[in-house]
Design an enzyme around this catalytic site. Structure first.
Site, mmCIF file in Angstrom:
data_model
loop_
_atom_site.group_PDB
_atom_site.id
_atom_site.type_symbol
_atom_site.label_atom_id
_atom_site.label_comp_id
_atom_site.label_asym_id
_atom_site.label_seq_id
_atom_site.Cartn_x
_atom_site.Cartn_y
_atom_site.Cartn_z
ATOM 1 N N HIS A 92 20.865 18.401 20.366
ATOM 2 C CA HIS A 92 22.223 18.625 20.867
ATOM 3 C C HIS A 92 22.371 18.066 22.277
ATOM 4 C CE1 HIS A 92 25.852 21.630 20.924
ATOM 5 N NE2 HIS A 92 26.184 20.413 21.296
ATOM 6 N N ASP A 109 26.943 30.619 26.829
ATOM 7 C CA ASP A 109 26.664 32.004 27.218
ATOM 8 C C ASP A 109 26.587 32.185 28.731
ATOM 9 O OD1 ASP A 109 24.362 30.556 27.559
ATOM 10 O OD2 ASP A 109 23.086 31.838 26.319
ATOM 11 N N ASP A 138 14.338 21.410 28.091
ATOM 12 C CA ASP A 138 14.363 21.728 29.516
ATOM 13 C C ASP A 138 12.970 21.663 30.131
ATOM 14 O OD1 ASP A 138 13.746 23.888 27.884
ATOM 15 O OD2 ASP A 138 14.768 25.366 29.131
ATOM 16 N N SER A 173 16.465 31.826 23.717
ATOM 17 C CA SER A 173 15.466 32.151 24.738
ATOM 18 C C SER A 173 15.688 33.536 25.330
ATOM 19 C CB SER A 173 15.492 31.101 25.861
ATOM 20 O OG SER A 173 16.767 31.044 26.460
#
Length: 328
Positions: free
Chosen positions: A146, A169, A248, A279
């Protein structure tokens, strides 16, 4: 101040032109560089502002989180200076998520474009069984894909020189966009900088002291960040077929490998609010995010496309590499 209980920092009301950058050990001539708005920073840089840059919200299927995120984002007083996109990677939820995004944008008098991300289909002749299994079944693979697609669309298809990336979020401080407007010129002038992030991993409620202060770090923070196209042109050549540790984590390795750094605030300008996610799945992780502060400084920058450049954080020229090294 009871706002600290909500993950917010008490507003200081101070003028960020007065920010203490920790230069007490420098001689008088150097001190002038940081205390004066006419210091060592590039005058051309001060005249530039980040306008009509892309803001990309990556979302999966959490519709209520997305709506809350967009209300926080579109509610920024300078939101009209940016171009917004919502990137969706769950086909089953995409139609409903897209409609919600458009409704929220309309409520704020803004437009939003929708990107749909197709599932990655791996060539079985190119990868071994373990990699194919990772691509097909692991959440980290779907998120990495993504982000790859979002980076490619923003920088390669649409040709943006700067883009801000957030996830569904997050919620934001009042000066979230002002952070990037105030610092984007540094990424143009200082080749050692590859990003500005709104997140500080050490930005706990109990440890902050200055809402105006910014730092440099070699650790890529994520969680709401500005990336320049020039950085992506290098990163896309390095991007592995299977960043199995997570996109990341791989970015952090890439930043270290290339000797690049990010600008971050002492107090975060984004806040992780979701109780569940890829996560965030233990009470310990939720407690960690709840312990983080969120800045509450009002945005003092112009909301007009013809207005003066944003100086929300005062003179940030102290963040240029040579000057910053003298501060340490």
């Amino acid at each position: 101040d009871c706002s600290a209980e909500l993950g917010q920092s008490p507003g200081s009301g101070k003028d960020c032109d007065d920010v203490d950058v920790g230069n007490g050990d420098l001689d008088g001539d150097d001190n002038d560089l940081y205390s004066s708005p006419a210091g060592a920073g590039s005058e051309a840089g001060r005249r530039r502002d980040l306008r009509q840059a892309a803001v990309v919200v990556l979302a999966h299927n959490r519709e209520e989180d997305l709506k809350a995120c967009l209300h926080s984002l579109f509610g920024q007083q300078d939101a009209a200076l940016f171009k917004f996109y919502v990137s969706l990677d769950d086909p089953q939820a995409a139609a409903s998520m897209a409609e919600s995004a458009r409704v929220v944008a309309s409520e704020h008098g803004l437009d939003v474009d929708i990107w749909n991300v197709e599932k990655r289909v791996a060539d079985e002749s190119m990868y071994n069984r373990d990699v194919l299994n990772w691509i097909e079944t692991y959440t980290t693979a779907k998120i990495a894909h993504h982000y790859w697609v979002a980076f490619e669309r923003a920088f390669m298809e649409h040709g943006y020189e700067f883009a801000i990336f957030v996830e569904e979020d997050l919620k934001f401080s009042p000066d979230f966009l002002a952070l990037f407007r105030s610092t984007a010129w540094l990424l143009e002038e200082d080749p050692s900088l590859w990003c500005v992030s709104s997140w500080n991993d050490m930005g706990f409620k109990v440890s902050f002291s200055d809402e105006c202060r910014l730092f440099r770090t070699s650790y890529f923070p994520g969680l709401g960040f500005l990336l320049p196209r020039r950085a992506w042109l290098r990163l896309r050549d390095m991007w592995p077929d299977a960043p199995t540790m997570g996109w990341d984590y791989w970015m952090r390795v890439a930043f270290r490998t290339e000797g690049k750094e990010c600008v971050i605030p002492e107090i975060s300008r984004s806040h992780h609010v979701a109780e569940h996610g890829s996560s965030v799945n233990t009470e310990k992780q939720r407690k960690l995010f709840r312990s983080m502060a969120l800045a509450q400084l009002p945005n003092t920058c112009s909301t007009s496309a013809e207005g003066p450049p944003c100086r929300q954080f005062g003179d940030v020229s102290y963040l240029r590499e040579a000057t910053y090294e003298r501060l340490l």
